[in-house]
Every structure is written in C-alpha cells, then in structure tokens.
Design a protein around this motif. Structure first.
Motif, PDB file in Angstrom:
ATOM      1  N   PRO A 253      53.829 -13.322   6.844  1.00  0.00           N
ATOM      2  CA  PRO A 253      54.270 -14.008   5.638  1.00  0.00           C
ATOM      3  C   PRO A 253      53.086 -14.573   4.879  1.00  0.00           C
ATOM      4  O   PRO A 253      52.207 -15.208   5.448  1.00  0.00           O
ATOM      5  N   GLY A 254      53.086 -14.323   3.588  1.00  0.00           N
ATOM      6  CA  GLY A 254      51.978 -14.832   2.783  1.00  0.00           C
ATOM      7  C   GLY A 254      50.878 -13.827   2.583  1.00  0.00           C
ATOM      8  O   GLY A 254      49.930 -14.074   1.865  1.00  0.00           O
ATOM      9  N   ALA A 255      50.986 -12.664   3.238  1.00  0.00           N
ATOM     10  CA  ALA A 255      49.906 -11.678   3.093  1.00  0.00           C
ATOM     11  C   ALA A 255      50.182 -10.797   1.898  1.00  0.00           C
ATOM     12  O   ALA A 255      51.306 -10.583   1.497  1.00  0.00           O
ATOM     13  N   GLY A 256      49.140 -10.225   1.371  1.00  0.00           N
ATOM     14  CA  GLY A 256      49.259  -9.260   0.292  1.00  0.00           C
ATOM     15  C   GLY A 256      48.691  -7.950   0.737  1.00  0.00           C
ATOM     16  O   GLY A 256      48.530  -7.689   1.912  1.00  0.00           O
ATOM     17  N   SER A 257      48.371  -7.108  -0.206  1.00  0.00           N
ATOM     18  CA  SER A 257      47.773  -5.830   0.105  1.00  0.00           C
ATOM     19  C   SER A 257      46.369  -6.006   0.638  1.00  0.00           C
ATOM     20  O   SER A 257      45.711  -6.988   0.388  1.00  0.00           O
ATOM     21  N   VAL A 258      45.916  -4.994   1.371  1.00  0.00           N
ATOM     22  CA  VAL A 258      44.532  -5.024   1.821  1.00  0.00           C
ATOM     23  C   VAL A 258      43.614  -4.363   0.804  1.00  0.00           C
ATOM     24  O   VAL A 258      42.453  -4.171   1.051  1.00  0.00           O
TER      25      VAL A 258
ATOM     26  N   TRP B  34      40.855   4.450   9.738  1.00  0.00           N
ATOM     27  CA  TRP B  34      40.900   4.331   8.273  1.00  0.00           C
ATOM     28  C   TRP B  34      40.604   5.674   7.622  1.00  0.00           C
ATOM     29  O   TRP B  34      41.274   6.063   6.659  1.00  0.00           O
ATOM     30  N   SER B  35      39.616   6.390   8.119  1.00  0.00           N
ATOM     31  CA  SER B  35      39.220   7.656   7.510  1.00  0.00           C
ATOM     32  C   SER B  35      40.354   8.664   7.560  1.00  0.00           C
ATOM     33  O   SER B  35      40.622   9.372   6.580  1.00  0.00           O
TER      34      SER B  35
ATOM     35  N   GLY C 161      44.208   5.580  -0.280  1.00  0.00           N
ATOM     36  CA  GLY C 161      44.351   4.251  -0.854  1.00  0.00           C
ATOM     37  C   GLY C 161      45.303   3.337  -0.127  1.00  0.00           C
ATOM     38  O   GLY C 161      45.357   2.135  -0.411  1.00  0.00           O
ATOM     39  N   TYR C 162      46.058   3.865   0.847  1.00  0.00           N
ATOM     40  CA  TYR C 162      47.083   3.028   1.494  1.00  0.00           C
ATOM     41  C   TYR C 162      46.474   1.835   2.227  1.00  0.00           C
ATOM     42  O   TYR C 162      46.994   0.725   2.165  1.00  0.00           O
ATOM     43  N   LEU C 163      45.365   2.031   2.922  1.00  0.00           N
ATOM     44  CA  LEU C 163      44.712   0.934   3.643  1.00  0.00           C
ATOM     45  C   LEU C 163      43.604   0.288   2.819  1.00  0.00           C
ATOM     46  O   LEU C 163      42.780  -0.449   3.360  1.00  0.00           O
ATOM     47  N   GLY C 164      43.588   0.542   1.519  1.00  0.00           N
ATOM     48  CA  GLY C 164      42.569  -0.055   0.671  1.00  0.00           C
ATOM     49  C   GLY C 164      41.228   0.632   0.839  1.00  0.00           C
ATOM     50  O   GLY C 164      41.116   1.703   1.434  1.00  0.00           O
ATOM     51  N   THR C 165      40.192   0.005   0.317  1.00  0.00           N
ATOM     52  CA  THR C 165      38.850   0.555   0.472  1.00  0.00           C
ATOM     53  C   THR C 165      38.354   0.295   1.886  1.00  0.00           C
ATOM     54  O   THR C 165      38.846  -0.592   2.595  1.00  0.00           O
TER      55      THR C 165
ATOM     56  N   SER D  98      37.444  -3.118   6.499  1.00  0.00           N
ATOM     57  CA  SER D  98      36.487  -3.599   7.502  1.00  0.00           C
ATOM     58  C   SER D  98      36.415  -5.116   7.494  1.00  0.00           C
ATOM     59  O   SER D  98      36.395  -5.755   8.553  1.00  0.00           O
ATOM     60  N   HIS D  99      36.381  -5.704   6.298  1.00  0.00           N
ATOM     61  CA  HIS D  99      36.273  -7.162   6.194  1.00  0.00           C
ATOM     62  C   HIS D  99      37.500  -7.853   6.778  1.00  0.00           C
ATOM     63  O   HIS D  99      37.380  -8.841   7.512  1.00  0.00           O
TER      64      HIS D  99
END
Length: 965
Positions: free
Chosen positions: A426-431, A650-651, A659-663, A668-669
């Motif tokens: 809860p409270g999270a957004g996209s990565v 991720w790769s 794009g689903y998991l962001g950059t 990584s961050h």
C-alpha cells in the motif's frame, strides 16, 4: 635492584582525560612496565592491582583511564619497599585529583549546556565560593584538567548502565538538549541559556508554576465575515494539567503567577524564532494572533513539530491527526462493466477510466480537484471535513492527468502493474523512472478500481489453475502430460492478451514440446488455412539449433521451418522472400546480433528465446539487439531465469514485456541493491508479486509433477559442428576415401577403424583429435562441449547430480578441467587407470550426500569401459552419453549405474549426436532397427569395415548445412 632505592615517577595528560605514568630509578635506569605495576599499583584494587592498565612496551609507560587516574592520584598507595618521588607535573595532578574526588562525592559539578548544544558531552566543576580562591587558582588556565574531570564523569556514567540509559532516554525525549547545526538551526532552531538547559535536563528544579502551550484554533465557518485561524498561548498548571489559563490584556496572569510574566513573554518570542513566518504576528492581548491559511498549514505541517522538539506542548484541531495519517490517493475507475475482457489485446491496449482523487476521506472528481487546486489553498473545508492539498501532491496529480490525457487512457500493462503493487505494498507506485510519467508514478499512490471482467482476467493471471484448458492441436505428434497441457494453455492465454511470458520449467520437463504445441495452435488459429501470417522467430544458442530442428521434425512435421544459419543464409530481400512460406524461422543469438538489421525489418508474429539467460547481461550488444526486435507476442524459455544477479531477471522481463519493470537503474535502486545487500524480505515479496503473472515455473521435485513423469526419460541432444570441427572432419574423410580403394583385408579394416576414431574425436572436441594438452583453449570450439556445459550448469543450479560417459580417457580429462574451470566445483573422473581403493573412495564420495558442501561431488565423469558396469551411482538423476558407443545394450548398462534399485528420483538420459556426421546417420540406423540392433551393431564398430566404398562415402560424408556460419 637493592633495598629502598628511590623511584622517580613522572607522567602527563595524553588527551581524552587519560594519563600516563612512567619511572626511572634514582641512578637513571628506566623502570619497566612490570616493575611499575609492582611498585606503584600493588595495592590499587580498582585497576586490579595494575593488571588492567595498558602498557607501552618500548617506553615502559602505563596508561590510566580518566577515572582510574583521578582515583589513584587522589590516594596513591605504593609498595612499602619503594620510596617514590613524584614529578612536579604529577604532584599537581595529585592535588587536582583530591579536589575532583571531593567534587564528585559532594556533587560540585553539572553538565556544560553550551558544550552539549555543540555536540560535546562536557561537564563543569562547580566549587563553592569558599573554595574558589584556594583551589580555583590551581585549576584555572589548565584545559587538560577540565577535560580530565569531564572524561572521568563520562567514564563513571558509562560504567553504570542505569545511569547511562537515563541520559540516553533524556536525549531521546528532549532532542533540543543536543547538538545544533551552526548552518541550519535544527532541530529546535535556537539555543537555551544555561539556566533553561539545566532546568530542561532536570538538573535544576524549575520554580515556574506553569508550562507554556500553543493552541491552533480553526476558523469559525458559521460566523459572518471572513473567519481566520487563531494561534493562542495557553498556560498549563504543572500541578493540575486540567487548569489552563490564556493571558489577557486586563489580567495577564493569575496573581501567584505574575512574578513569572517574563517566562511567558520569552516563550512567545521563541515561537517566532522557531517559526520564522510568524515573526511579524500581531499578538492581541499578548496571547492571541490571527494566521493566514498558508501560515496555519505551515504550523500544522512543520511549526508544531518544531515546538514539540523544543519541549513545548501543542494543541491542534482533533481532525489533524487523522487527516495527516490519510495518504492522498489517485484512483482510476474503469469505465463501464459490460465489455468483455477478450476485447483487450496487447499489454499496451488502452482502457478507458474515470479519475477520482481521495483526500482526507473525501473523494473528489477530476473537475472538482482541478478547480480546488486552482485556488492554491493548502487547507480546504469541503463536505463538512477539512482536507489538505499538499502542493507536491497537487503537482503529481496534475502531471498524471496530463499524461493520461495525452494517451486517452491507461494501458493494460499499467493497470496490472498498479494493481499488483497496490496489493503487495500500500502506498507504492510504479517502479518506472527516467521519464515524466515515471516521475509521478514513483511517488504518487495510484489505485485501480477494476470492473468484473478485468478483475476476473487479473485473477486468472495470478492463479494459473483458473486459466481455461486448451486441447492439444491435432497436428502435434506427441502426447502431452497434464502439466504440459497446462503450460500450453497458459502460453496461449498470455498470447490472447498480448502479454509476454517466461516458461521457466526445470530442465527435462519439456519446454520444447510445449512451445511447439503453442506454435501449432497459434498458426492454426491465426492463419485460418492460409500462409499470409507473419512467421514466428526462435532464437537459441548455436549448440541447440540442430536439436530444435530435429524436435520440430519429430513433433510438428507439418510446420514449414526455415533455418537462418550458415554462410549461405539469406540477407535483405532474399531473406524476406525465403521466409514467406515459413511458419518458424530458426536462428542463433550470435546471428541475431550480426543480422540485427535484417531481422528487425520484419514484424514477427512471435519471438521466442530458448535458453533466455543468454540475454541476462542487459547491456551486451547481443541482448540489446534481441530486445529491439518487434513481435505481437514474446516468449522466454529458460530453466534458470536468475543465475547470479537479480538484474538478469530484469533483462528477460524487459524482453517479454518492455518497460514493465521500469528502467534498469530504477529497478536496481529500488530492488536489486537493497535485496542483494541484506535480504529485504518485503522487497523480495514485491518482486515476486510483480513477476508471478508472467512467469510459470514447475520443478521436478513437485510431487504432482513427479507423478506425471516416467521413471526414465531419454532425449537426444543434437549439436552442429563448428567451422574448425567441420574442416578437420572433411580432411579425415577425404584422406580415407583417397586410400580405401587401394587397400584390402586387415589393412583396409584398420584404416577405416582409425578414421572412425578420428571422426568421433573431432565430433567431441578438436583438441582431442589434435592431441592438444595443457593450456589449450576450449571455448567455442565444440558445440557438443558448449551444450554439455550449459546443461550441467542448469542441473547443478537445480541441485541435481549427473554422470557423464565418454569412451576416450583424454576427453574425460579435458571435460574435467573444463567443468572445474567453468563451474568452480569439484569433478571426479573414473577411468581404467584409477586404483581400486581410489575408485571405491570416488564412488563413496559421490553417493554420500551428507558430506559438507566443499567435500561433495555432484559431477562424475566415467570412461565407458571402466565405469559402464558394476557400479551403484544412484545419487545421479542425469546421465550424459557424451560420445556414442553405438550399441544400445552397452549404453543401457551404463545408464543403469543410476537407473537401478535404490534410485528415488526420475532419471533423465541425454544422448549427444553431432548433426550432419556419421553420428547422426548411425543414430538413425539404430532408431530404425532397434529390434535388430544387437545383430547389426552388437559387435561394436567392426560392421562398418565391411561396407563398400560407396556405402562408406554415404556414411561418412559431412552435410554442409550443419557447418558453422
């Protein structure tokens, strides 16, 4: 040393309140540290008679902690056999120690407020007036003594846990007693004077009968005219907290409090020091002032906290605590409820929705929110409730609305991502990060309200057992097991909605046949009997290209396969023309990079990656090239989606669903770095929640899977020759053909058998044929070795063990070196030259799974003659026949080292075959005449020597299409 010789004691302060003591005899001879302990500290119990004192061996000096020095110098007790003369420096220290000891006993000390507020825990000596003149002269002007006394007190505090905890608790409860940054006056923004600090710390009693409190009163919205916020000063009786007094112009304070008016005024002025925006307030009656909306908001958000940190009590409106707990949210409510989920196709398909903004328990429509945001107020009263509109939140929502307005909807991928994160965190957004949309998603909480159809779809993605079953296509020449049918149904379900997916079943569970069944079904469904549909593209390691071609011929002979491989492969228009009638194009990872321009010019129906871990390094040219290719559906096949690092996952996911998991940097961050540093179970769960709908993994250890598997499962591993292998192979064949017509009898047979051995060695590895030893390179020279390495790596990752059979002892040594170098683990090799005792030890080591990790062995290489019979090796559940004996009975005997009584797991048998060579032709002969195999090849290889020259040419000839690129 004789009698009562005099010891001359010397010493000095060395910083931090510590002292040193050294000595020399009257005659000038230095005194050792051991002698110092015996002469000076033999009766000093606090230092355990000198034992606890540190020493400096070179100089013989002893080091005394601050309190030890104070205690000892105040009452030194030396050995009765020693006369001591103290240096002037130590004599003064002794006099100071006497004063310090008395001060400690009588409480003549206090914290130094100025030092504490500068971050130094320092203490001051407070001598009575009658002692100042006599003793003050000794101590004044000597900062080392002040540091010594302060450090001695700190040492005493640290030695008493209850006292130390009391100070730590005080510091936690009253942070304004501690350090203040000179650049930014935080946390309290002001310095207390000495009297105030000692009172606040509880060191001195506060005579003031009240405490000053601040109260924020909300506007009277029912009154006529412009109502304003009010800040009031309220005095609270220390004896009775229910007694509250607000000073007025007529009667500022009750009579018994009047003497302390200055305290009330000082506290009022301090409010402006803490909250600069209130510096110009006009106090009415001395204790009441009006605030603007902006000032009231700052007081609620920050000013009240500063006052609390400075030790004041603050009374806020009752609704503020609840309001501050409610995190504002942006809600996307899907429009309509009658559209079928099947109308969606593609992860980027836009879905229509309505925006709602939830603030402080009030839900606002998009128009209401934008209208209120335009007023630029931070606190607003609406529908009987106060809400806060934080400017940062307003900006994020406005950006989100602009983004969605440009796209005219949310993509299905975004809806799914938000829903998954909303469930898990809860409270999270996209990565996402790195673009304008990613910036607002990163901080803004977005909730998705699903309609019935969308909720059903996402539920199926999260629970694969709900996915409708699909019957295997009729063109499939194989019987699928239950879990394989489920896998095909899952692949087709994901295809229906354009969602990339990763089939990550354990090695041996049939990822190949599941994809072939998927491909057949997809072609039948989409083509409708025509050949106008774009072909599918399968990219795999070079070492398994032949395996795929063979499996496709076996399970789907109706499919038209085009092999994009070798020096004669099509380019440009030629390639487009060649694949017009193709259902599936096969190529390698290496060629996907080399021919990126040609392959990228085609929009594929499906792109599938076999051994998808080959793109695990996101920034390699190969990985980048593969991820750039366009297709309606993307599939990754791999038994090891993660080998070493989370970035490998991720790769793969950036390929199947870009794009689903962001950059990579954002992923990584947020996930990789925290997880790989310290576990972070919550973050691990979030990653699992994100990837679970797109990854299907079944393992052989699952009881449900085990029931569905045969006890012994045999497969062929078809590999092609490298250019080097093909060249060597061709030379040997040409030499044989040039000489065989001129030979007869024993000489001819010997020449043929010698050629057979050479060809088999070449198919294994060029280094074996060329008799290379030592540091000869082995990488990329043999597709058979490359394939073996990949398969062994995968089974070891799964915790399985294996046997590897070869008929060449030198090949066994070569494989051992390669595997140990590549996998970094112990590998055993049993051959005819191994003594019986060592042989028994090797078998015991392999069989004993209770050994420690560094002692265990999960890879056992055996020469076929030495290890093919008589051994019990049931610890292995994989058997590799690296080169073939061409006698099924002999190979089965070797396999039975693992597949025998005592084996509790299903055994997988892998038989290697070099395509285009005599290995493939003989394997085909054995398969066609399995019942007669004993008669045909039962005597080993001698039957080959009876062939005619033409038959030998047909058997040995190398098919050119399987030569390397």
């Amino acid at each position: 040393m004789i009698g009562l010789d005099t010891l001359l004691a010397d010493g000095e302060a060395v910083g931090g309140g510590r002292w040193t003591v050294s000595g020399r005899w009257q005659g000038g001879v230095p005194v050792t540290a051991r002698e110092l302990r015996l002469r000076l500290f033999a009766w000093h119990r606090p230092s355990l008679y000198g034992i606890w004192l540190e020493e400096e061996t070179e100089t013989g000096r002893l080091f005394l902690s601050p309190f030890t020095a104070l205690h000892y110098f105040a009452e030194p007790v030396v050995s009765v056999h020693t006369r001591v003369e103290w240096s002037e420096k130590l004599q003064q220290a002794r006099e100071a120690a006497v004063i310090f000891k008395e001060a400690l006993e009588k409480g003549w000390y206090a914290p130094d407020p100025e030092a504490w507020q500068e971050g130094r825990r320092s203490w001051k000596l407070l001598l009575p007036d009658d002692r100042l003149q006599a003793d003050g002269r000794l101590l004044s002007g000597n900062p080392a003594y002040a540091a010594w006394f302060s450090a001695a007190i700190e040492e005493q505090i640290d030695s008493h846990p209850a006292v130390r905890e009391a100070w730590e608790r005080l510091a936690a409860e009253k942070p304004y007693l501690l350090e203040v940054s000179p650049e930014v006056q935080e946390p309290q923004g002001f310095r207390l004077d000495e009297e105030e600090w000692l009172v606040a710390a509880g060191w001195k009693k506060d005579e003031v009968p009240f405490r000053t409190c601040f109260q924020l009163a909300e506007p009277d919205l029912d009154s006529d005219g412009e109502a304003a916020w009010e800040l009031r000063l309220v005095l609270q009786d220390k004896q009775d907290a229910n007694v509250l007094v607000m000073p007025s112009a007529e009667d500022r304070l009750p009579a018994d409090w009047a003497a302390y008016t200055d305290r009330f005024l000082r506290d009022r002025d301090r409010c402006a020091e803490l909250i600069p925006s209130l510096e110009e307030l006009a106090w009415q009656g001395g204790a009441e002032a009006e605030l603007t909306d902006a000032q009231a908001y700052e007081f609620l958000q920050e000013g009240s906290l500063r006052l609390l940190q400075a030790g004041y009590s603050v009374f806020l409106p009752s609704w503020w605590e609840e309001l501050s707990r409610h995190r504002p949210k942006l809600r996307a409510k899907l429009k309509g409820g009658g559209s079928k989920a099947s109308a969606l196709f593609g992860a980027d398909q836009l879905v229509q929705f309505d925006w709602k903004v939830a603030v402080g328990g009030v839900e606002l429509s998009e128009d209401e929110f934008l209208r209120m945001a335009a007023e630029r107020k931070r606190l607003m009263y609406i529908r009987g409730r106060w809400i806060q509109l934080d400017p940062a939140f307003v900006a994020q929502v406005q950006m989100a609305l602009r983004q969605s307005g440009r796209k005219k909807g949310l993509s299905f991928r975004e809806i799914l991502e938000m829903h998954l994160l909303q469930q898990e965190e809860p409270g999270a957004g996209s990565v996402s990060e790195g673009d304008e949309a990613g910036a607002w998603k990163e901080q803004l909480r977005i909730e998705v309200e699903l309609n019935t159809q969308m909720a059903e779809l996402i539920g199926r993605l999260q629970h694969t057992e709900r996915i409708p079953a699909v019957e295997p296509p009729q063109a499939l020449k194989a019987d699928l097991r239950r879990y394989q049918r489920e896998g095909v149904s899952w692949l087709l379900f994901m295809r229906r909605f354009g969602l990339g997916c990763c089939l990550a079943d354990d090695m041996g569970l049939g990822k190949t046949v599941q994809f072939i069944a998927y491909l057949l079904h997809a072609r039948e469904e989409k083509s409708g009997g025509t050949k106008t549909v774009a072909p599918a593209l399968l990219i795999c390691p070079t070492s398994v290209l032949g395996n795929w071609q063979k499996e496709l011929e076996r399970f789907a002979p109706s499919l038209n396969i085009y092999l994009h491989y070798g020096p004669q492969r099509g380019k440009g228009d030629e390639l487009e023309e060649a694949i017009k009638e193709a259902d599936l194009v096969l190529t390698s990872y290496n060629l996907a990079q080399i021919d990126e321009e040609e392959l990228a010019a085609i929009h594929w129906d499906t792109i599938a990656l076999d051994e998808a871990q080959n793109i695990k390094n996101a920034y390699t040219k190969q990985s980048v090239a593969v991820r750039r290719l366009e297709a309606d559906h993307r599939i990754a096949l791999t038994g090891t989606p993660i080998e070493n690092r989370l970035t490998e996952l991720w790769s793969i996911f950036d390929f199947i669903n870009p794009g689903y998991l962001g950059t990579l940097s954002a992923f990584s961050h947020k996930y990789v770095n925290p997880i790989e540093k310290g576990g972070e179970d919550e973050l691990v769960m979030q990653v699992q929640q994100l990837i679970r709908p797109f990854l299907l993994r079944r393992v052989k250890k699952d009881p449900a899977i085990q029931q569905d598997l045969p006890e012994k499962y045999e497969t062929k591993a078809y590999v092609s020759l490298t250019v080097e292998q093909a060249t060597l192979y061709e030379n040997v064949v040409q030499e044989l053909m040039a000489s065989v017509d001129h030979l007869t009898g024993i000489e001819k047979k010997g020449q043929i058998l010698a050629a057979l051995t050479k060809l088999k060695q070449i198919c294994d590895h060029p280094a074996l044929f060329l008799k290379e030893t030592g540091a000869a390179t082995w990488e990329d020279r043999s597709s058979k070795v490359s394939r073996l390495m990949a398969m062994v790596q995968e089974l070891r990752d799964e915790g399985d063990s294996c046997l590897i059979f070869t008929q060449f002892v030198e090949m066994g040594h070569l494989l051992r070196r390669m595997l140990e170098q590549e996998l970094g683990e112990r590998v055993q090799f049993l051959h005819g030259g191994v003594p019986k005792k060592q042989r028994d030890e090797m078998v015991a080591t392999f069989q004993d799974q209770g050994l420690k990790e560094r002692e265990r062995c999960g890879i056992f290489i055996l020469s076929l003659k030495a290890g093919g019979t008589g051994l019990n090796l049931t610890a292995a559940n994989h058997v590799f026949h690296f080169d073939r004996w061409w006698n099924p009975a002999v190979e089965n005997q070797a396999t039975d080292r693992a597949f025998r009584i005592g084996q509790t797991r299903n055994v997988q048998v892998h038989k290697f075959v070099a395509l285009g060579t005599l290995e493939e032709r003989i394997d085909e002969m054995i398969e066609r005449k399995q019942g007669l195999s004993q008669q045909i090849v039962g005597t080993g290889e001698n039957w080959v020597t009876e062939m005619s020259t033409n038959e030998l040419k047909e058997l040995f000839a190398l098919r050119r299409e399987w030569m390397g690129k």
